[in-house]
Design an enzyme around this catalytic site. Structure first.
Site, PDB file in Angstrom:
ATOM      1  N   GLN A 166       0.710  -1.120   0.085  1.00  0.00           N
ATOM      2  CA  GLN A 166       0.088  -0.255  -0.140  1.00  0.00           C
ATOM      3  C   GLN A 166       0.880   1.233  -0.156  1.00  0.00           C
ATOM      4  O   GLN A 166       1.577   1.559   1.054  1.00  0.00           O
ATOM      5  CB  GLN A 166      -0.757  -0.073   1.343  1.00  0.00           C
ATOM      6  CG  GLN A 166      -1.800   1.280   1.427  1.00  0.00           C
ATOM      7  CD  GLN A 166      -2.664   1.206   2.783  1.00  0.00           C
ATOM      8  OE1 GLN A 166      -2.555   0.415   3.518  1.00  0.00           O
ATOM      9  NE2 GLN A 166      -3.513   1.913   2.806  1.00  0.00           N
ATOM     10  N   THR A 167       0.591   2.017  -1.004  1.00  0.00           N
ATOM     11  CA  THR A 167       1.458   3.348  -1.234  1.00  0.00           C
ATOM     12  C   THR A 167       0.902   4.480  -0.579  1.00  0.00           C
ATOM     13  O   THR A 167       1.396   5.509  -0.018  1.00  0.00           O
ATOM     14  CB  THR A 167       1.934   3.735  -2.396  1.00  0.00           C
ATOM     15  OG1 THR A 167       0.708   3.653  -3.504  1.00  0.00           O
ATOM     16  CG2 THR A 167       2.972   2.283  -2.870  1.00  0.00           C
ATOM     17  N   HIS A 217      -8.190   2.410   0.480  1.00  0.00           N
ATOM     18  CA  HIS A 217      -8.742   2.458  -0.848  1.00  0.00           C
ATOM     19  C   HIS A 217      -9.004   1.337  -1.324  1.00  0.00           C
ATOM     20  O   HIS A 217      -8.092   0.454  -1.466  1.00  0.00           O
ATOM     21  CB  HIS A 217      -7.902   3.845  -1.721  1.00  0.00           C
ATOM     22  CG  HIS A 217      -6.313   3.270  -1.824  1.00  0.00           C
ATOM     23  ND1 HIS A 217      -5.712   3.468  -0.896  1.00  0.00           N
ATOM     24  CD2 HIS A 217      -5.706   2.882  -2.932  1.00  0.00           C
ATOM     25  CE1 HIS A 217      -4.526   3.102  -1.241  1.00  0.00           C
ATOM     26  NE2 HIS A 217      -4.582   2.653  -2.531  1.00  0.00           N
ATOM     27  N   HIS A 263      -9.844  -0.766  -4.681  1.00  0.00           N
ATOM     28  CA  HIS A 263      -9.770  -0.671  -6.204  1.00  0.00           C
ATOM     29  C   HIS A 263     -10.972  -1.385  -6.608  1.00  0.00           C
ATOM     30  O   HIS A 263     -11.060  -2.549  -6.355  1.00  0.00           O
ATOM     31  CB  HIS A 263      -8.754  -1.194  -6.525  1.00  0.00           C
ATOM     32  CG  HIS A 263      -7.494  -0.503  -6.235  1.00  0.00           C
ATOM     33  ND1 HIS A 263      -6.634   0.271  -6.907  1.00  0.00           N
ATOM     34  CD2 HIS A 263      -6.655  -0.500  -5.016  1.00  0.00           C
ATOM     35  CE1 HIS A 263      -5.521   0.938  -6.376  1.00  0.00           C
ATOM     36  NE2 HIS A 263      -5.548   0.246  -5.239  1.00  0.00           N
TER      37      HIS A 263
END
Ligand SMILES: [Zn+2]
Length: 138
Positions: free
Chosen positions: A92-93, A98, A100
């Protein structure tokens, strides 16, 4: 406020918003993997699923459920792959949950969730299940 997703929720960073509720926001990924690639986020900042308040998790997944079919139909897709990179250890960046929603077509060259993992297990299912039950307090 430095969280990019919080700034999108606040309207400080423009985004192609496709739905908004009191609990969450859905907008198009600016680096889409496919036409219609949508991100669904909780309005309140939380880095991971486990950090979400239960009511925020409910609202988030209600919005994911509401959008899955419209996203698919809008781009004439056959299905969607829905996924979350949960925590830095998963890759996870952006440190704000979030989800997708990625439209899929036969022959699109992408695999299933199973194809992103090399099968690497070493423990018996029953042992792992017992450890998880213990961790959940069940
Ligand atoms: Zn945030």
């Amino acid at each position: 406020m430095t969280c990019v997703i919080c700034r999108i929720v606040a309207g400080e960073i423009p985004a192609e918003v496709v739905a908004r509720t009191p609990d969450g926001l859905a907008f198009l990924d600016v680096e889409p993997l496919a036409d219609g690639h949508t991100l669904v986020v909780p309005a309140a900042h939380a880095p991971t699923i486990e950090a979400l308040e239960p009511s925020a998790a409910d609202g988030l997944f209600r919005l994911v459920r509401r959008l899955a079919d419209p996203v698919r139909r809008a781009v004439d897709a056959a299905g969607t792959t829905i996924g979350i990179n949960n925590g830095e250890g998963s890759g996870q960046t952006l440190p704000h949950v979030h989800v997708h929603i990625v439209p899929r077509w036969p022959g699109d060259g992408a695999g299933t969730i199973h194809t992103i993992f090399p099968r690497r297990t070493s423990r018996k299912l029953a042992d792992v299940a017992a450890a998880i039950r213990k961790a959940t307090g069940a």
